[in-house]
Write an enzyme that holds these catalytic residues in place. Structure first.
Site, PDB file in Angstrom:
ATOM      1  CE1 TYR A 238      11.221 -14.715 -11.105  1.00  0.00           C
ATOM      2  CE2 TYR A 238      13.600 -14.440 -11.327  1.00  0.00           C
ATOM      3  CZ  TYR A 238      12.565 -13.885 -11.144  1.00  0.00           C
ATOM      4  OH  TYR A 238      12.327 -12.495 -10.754  1.00  0.00           O
TER       5      TYR A 238
ATOM      6  CE  LYS B 292      11.201  -5.230 -15.014  1.00  0.00           C
ATOM      7  NZ  LYS B 292      12.433  -4.675 -14.687  1.00  0.00           N
TER       8      LYS B 292
ATOM      9  CE1 TYR C 176      13.813 -10.515 -13.029  1.00  0.00           C
ATOM     10  CE2 TYR C 176      16.242  -9.717 -12.430  1.00  0.00           C
ATOM     11  CZ  TYR C 176      14.833 -10.627 -12.061  1.00  0.00           C
ATOM     12  OH  TYR C 176      14.656 -11.232 -10.742  1.00  0.00           O
TER      13      TYR C 176
HETATM   14  P1  RFL Z   1      -0.359   0.818  -4.372  1.00  0.00           P
HETATM   15  O1  RFL Z   1       0.881   0.390  -3.569  1.00  0.00           O
HETATM   16  O2  RFL Z   1      -1.623   0.110  -4.379  1.00  0.00           O
HETATM   17  O3  RFL Z   1      -0.969   2.183  -3.318  1.00  0.00           O
HETATM   18  C1  RFL Z   1      -2.158   2.735  -3.544  1.00  0.00           C
HETATM   19  C2  RFL Z   1      -2.371   3.487  -2.196  1.00  0.00           C
HETATM   20  O4  RFL Z   1      -3.854   4.066  -2.294  1.00  0.00           O
HETATM   21  C3  RFL Z   1      -4.654   3.645  -1.254  1.00  0.00           C
HETATM   22  N1  RFL Z   1      -5.971   3.917  -1.741  1.00  0.00           N
HETATM   23  C4  RFL Z   1      -6.778   4.817  -1.488  1.00  0.00           C
HETATM   24  N2  RFL Z   1      -6.490   6.049  -0.779  1.00  0.00           N
HETATM   25  C5  RFL Z   1      -7.563   6.869  -0.625  1.00  0.00           C
HETATM   26  N3  RFL Z   1      -8.862   6.780  -1.078  1.00  0.00           N
HETATM   27  C6  RFL Z   1      -9.113   5.587  -1.913  1.00  0.00           C
HETATM   28  N4  RFL Z   1     -10.325   5.379  -2.396  1.00  0.00           N
HETATM   29  C7  RFL Z   1      -8.124   4.642  -2.016  1.00  0.00           C
HETATM   30  N5  RFL Z   1      -8.033   3.481  -2.716  1.00  0.00           N
HETATM   31  C8  RFL Z   1      -6.764   3.066  -2.653  1.00  0.00           C
HETATM   32  C9  RFL Z   1      -4.172   2.366  -0.999  1.00  0.00           C
HETATM   33  O5  RFL Z   1      -4.418   1.971   0.565  1.00  0.00           O
HETATM   34  C10 RFL Z   1      -2.706   2.362  -1.000  1.00  0.00           C
HETATM   35  O6  RFL Z   1      -1.965   2.834   0.006  1.00  0.00           O
HETATM   36  O7  RFL Z   1      -0.038   1.497  -5.752  1.00  0.00           O
HETATM   37  P2  RFL Z   1       1.056   2.106  -6.326  1.00  0.00           P
HETATM   38  O8  RFL Z   1       1.505   3.276  -5.394  1.00  0.00           O
HETATM   39  O9  RFL Z   1       0.492   2.501  -7.798  1.00  0.00           O
HETATM   40  O10 RFL Z   1       2.220   1.084  -6.369  1.00  0.00           O
HETATM   41  C11 RFL Z   1       2.222  -0.157  -6.873  1.00  0.00           C
HETATM   42  C12 RFL Z   1       2.858  -1.404  -6.396  1.00  0.00           C
HETATM   43  O11 RFL Z   1       2.333  -1.352  -5.013  1.00  0.00           O
HETATM   44  C13 RFL Z   1       2.469  -2.673  -6.972  1.00  0.00           C
HETATM   45  O12 RFL Z   1       2.567  -2.207  -8.376  1.00  0.00           O
HETATM   46  C14 RFL Z   1       3.969  -3.602  -6.567  1.00  0.00           C
HETATM   47  O13 RFL Z   1       3.540  -4.093  -5.389  1.00  0.00           O
HETATM   48  C15 RFL Z   1       3.724  -4.825  -7.745  1.00  0.00           C
HETATM   49  N6  RFL Z   1       4.787  -6.032  -7.409  1.00  0.00           N
HETATM   50  C16 RFL Z   1       6.151  -5.585  -7.482  1.00  0.00           C
HETATM   51  N7  RFL Z   1       6.512  -4.467  -8.117  1.00  0.00           N
HETATM   52  C17 RFL Z   1       7.898  -4.393  -8.090  1.00  0.00           C
HETATM   53  O14 RFL Z   1       8.313  -3.283  -8.620  1.00  0.00           O
HETATM   54  N8  RFL Z   1       8.827  -5.092  -8.019  1.00  0.00           N
HETATM   55  C18 RFL Z   1       8.504  -6.617  -7.234  1.00  0.00           C
HETATM   56  O15 RFL Z   1       9.075  -7.324  -6.853  1.00  0.00           O
HETATM   57  C19 RFL Z   1       7.032  -6.585  -7.039  1.00  0.00           C
HETATM   58  N9  RFL Z   1       6.638  -7.871  -6.669  1.00  0.00           N
HETATM   59  C20 RFL Z   1       4.238  -6.996  -6.810  1.00  0.00           C
HETATM   60  C21 RFL Z   1       5.122  -8.124  -6.532  1.00  0.00           C
HETATM   61  C22 RFL Z   1       2.774  -7.271  -6.415  1.00  0.00           C
HETATM   62  C23 RFL Z   1       2.363  -8.436  -6.035  1.00  0.00           C
HETATM   63  N10 RFL Z   1       1.020  -8.465  -5.468  1.00  0.00           N
HETATM   64  C24 RFL Z   1       0.502  -8.242  -4.252  1.00  0.00           C
HETATM   65  C25 RFL Z   1       0.173  -8.327  -6.770  1.00  0.00           C
HETATM   66  C26 RFL Z   1       4.752  -9.342  -5.738  1.00  0.00           C
HETATM   67  C27 RFL Z   1       3.332  -9.591  -5.538  1.00  0.00           C
HETATM   68  C28 RFL Z   1       2.899 -10.999  -5.003  1.00  0.00           C
END
Ligand code: RFL
Length: 417
Positions: free
Chosen positions: A224, A320, A411
């Site tokens: 970072y 997270k 963390y």
């Molecule tokens: P998701 O993963 O968004 O999954 C939701 C699912 O619901 C579907 N969906 C629908 N299905 C049916 N009908 C509808 N109307 C629907 N609307 C949506 C979607 O297609 C999808 O498949 O939610 P969930 O399960 O709560 O998981 C959350 C995580 O995906 C998210 O918090 C993380 O990606 C955040 N995040 C990180 N989290 C970590 O724990 N460690 C990390 O290193 C980390 N790095 C990140 C991240 C998120 C990032 N972005 C893209 C915001 C890095 C980035 C850049």
């Protein structure tokens, strides 16, 4: 027979030519096949509780959607204990420390040593999603991909239901409970009547331009870096692929960022006084992500339970969101198991409060970290004062063992919040 009260007209035979829905039943209807929905389906299945997962995208899409990469110790243990972590443990990279860079100086925080030997694991979210889908289907679990127009009905009654279309045919799924695991933009949270939820949140004045590059990492631990031009992050993926982030303006456009400009900024922001060099390679993907904090309370309305990003978003700086989503799934599976096992509502009633304690702790940490590692834009009120506070924060964290230990437990993930 379940009434169709609240069902959209197109499913009740309203407009001419539309078929009546096919009716099915399950104990828990899960909307969304992200980490929250899939882990919940597994944990329920293990206890003999049926579920059907409705996912709006194709299997291929969700297995390739690039998201998070860093798993807390507690998340890894949960997946391992429930037989969901085989491939993750084989392919994931164990991490024991992280680097903070500012003023061209490198400061390592050995979080594992500071927190009882607990480690983090780097394993891409889409790989985990692919593992969870494969294992769920192998266990005869039901996942409906490309479920269109999912709608929730009668969530305040004892017989909530879901309607959706698959290949043009209308279906109705009567459920004991509905788990809204459909992310921030899903349909579950908006199905709760206005006024029943209190929401908190704001947009942070930063955004991340994220790239995936076909290049070996230039570091063995996540970096970072805070530079006067803004934040830069070096994350890890595999020995051939690396992930980088650059702080950009929230309204910036990806068209403003040709590859040369990205590598110039990364080189400049990561530069150190000791001659560290950045490896460069072809950029495979690039996108800009806003940073937002959001929490909806309570995480339940009637028989609808929200889990993961459907209920809360934390800025990605603390890595997270996926960890919180999996933690919610665990708490919800235990509450539903108690209900189906003994009819006890105690854990269902405390679900929201239990999850929100952790969510608020993580929200605070993720915000604290976000403000520490980003250049504070000029337009932020009291920007110069905040920058001096930021400097004091960085110096404290990198010189005080107590401050570093507090960082480490947040963390790597607090065990008992
Ligand atoms: P998701 O993963 O968004 O999954 C939701 C699912 O619901 C579907 N969906 C629908 N299905 C049916 N009908 C509808 N109307 C629907 N609307 C949506 C979607 O297609 C999808 O498949 O939610 P969930 O399960 O709560 O998981 C959350 C995580 O995906 C998210 O918090 C993380 O990606 C955040 N995040 C990180 N989290 C970590 O724990 N460690 C990390 O290193 C980390 N790095 C990140 C991240 C998120 C990032 N972005 C893209 C915001 C890095 C980035 C850049």
């Amino acid at each position: 027979m379940h009434t169709l009260k609240g069902t959209p007209a197109h499913l009740t035979g309203g407009p001419a030519g539309v078929k009546l829905p096919r009716m099915a039943r399950t104990q828990v209807g899960i909307v969304g096949a992200g980490p929250a929905g899939l882990v919940l389906a597994h944990l329920l299945g293990e206890r003999g509780i049926e579920s059907v997962v409705l996912e709006r995208h194709t299997r291929d899409y969700i297995e390739h959607r690039v998201r998070a990469g860093l798993l807390e110790h507690r998340t890894v243990e949960l997946l391992r204990e429930h037989g969901l972590g085989g491939r993750m443990l084989e392919l994931g990279q164990v991490h024991r420390g992280t680097e903070l860079r500012f003023d061209g100086q490198r400061h390592r925080i050995p979080y594992s040593d500071l927190y009882g030997g607990r480690t983090m694991l780097v394993y891409p979210q889409q790989e985990l999603v692919a593992d969870l889908v494969r294992l769920r289907l192998a266990a005869d679990g039901e996942i409906v991909f490309e479920a269109d127009d999912v709608a929730l009905h009668d969530i305040e009654s004892e017989r909530p239901s879901l309607t959706y279309r698959e290949n043009g045919a209308c279906h109705e799924l009567e459920c004991g409970f509905i788990a809204g695991c459909d992310g921030f933009h899903g349909v579950s949270r908006p199905s709760i009547p206005p006024g029943a939820l209190t929401t908190y949140g704001f947009e942070l004045p930063f955004a991340w331009l994220g790239i995936i590059a076909a290049v070996a990492p230039s570091t063995s631990e996540i970096i970072y870096a805070l530079h006067e031009r803004g934040f830069a992050g070096h994350m890890l993926r595999t020995n051939e692929i690396s992930r980088f982030y650059l702080q950009v303006e929230p309204d910036d456009d990806i068209a403003n960022w040709p590859d040369d400009r990205i590598w110039f900024e990364l080189r400049t922001r990561f530069a150190t006084n000791d001659g560290w060099t950045l490896r460069e390679g072809p950029i495979l993907e690039k996108s800009i992500t806003d940073m937002r904090s959001f929490i909806a309370e309570p995480m339940r309305h009637g028989r609808l339970f929200l889990a993961g990003d459907a209920a809360h978003i934390v800025p990605p700086s603390g890595a997270k969101g996926m960890n919180l989503a999996i933690s919610d799934a665990r708490v919800l599976s235990e509450a539903l198991a108690a209900w189906y096992g003994s009819g006890s509502t105690a854990l269902l009633d405390s679900y929201s409060e239990t999850c929100l304690r952790r969510v608020w702790r993580v929200q605070e940490f993720s915000n604290w970290m976000s403000w520490m590692i980003h250049k504070i834009p000029d337009g932020v009120p009291d920007a110069s004062f905040r920058r001096r506070l930021q400097r004091a924060q960085l110096e404290y964290l990198t010189t005080s063992p107590s401050a570093a230990a507090s960082f480490a437990e947040n963390y790597v993930g607090l065990e008992d919040v």
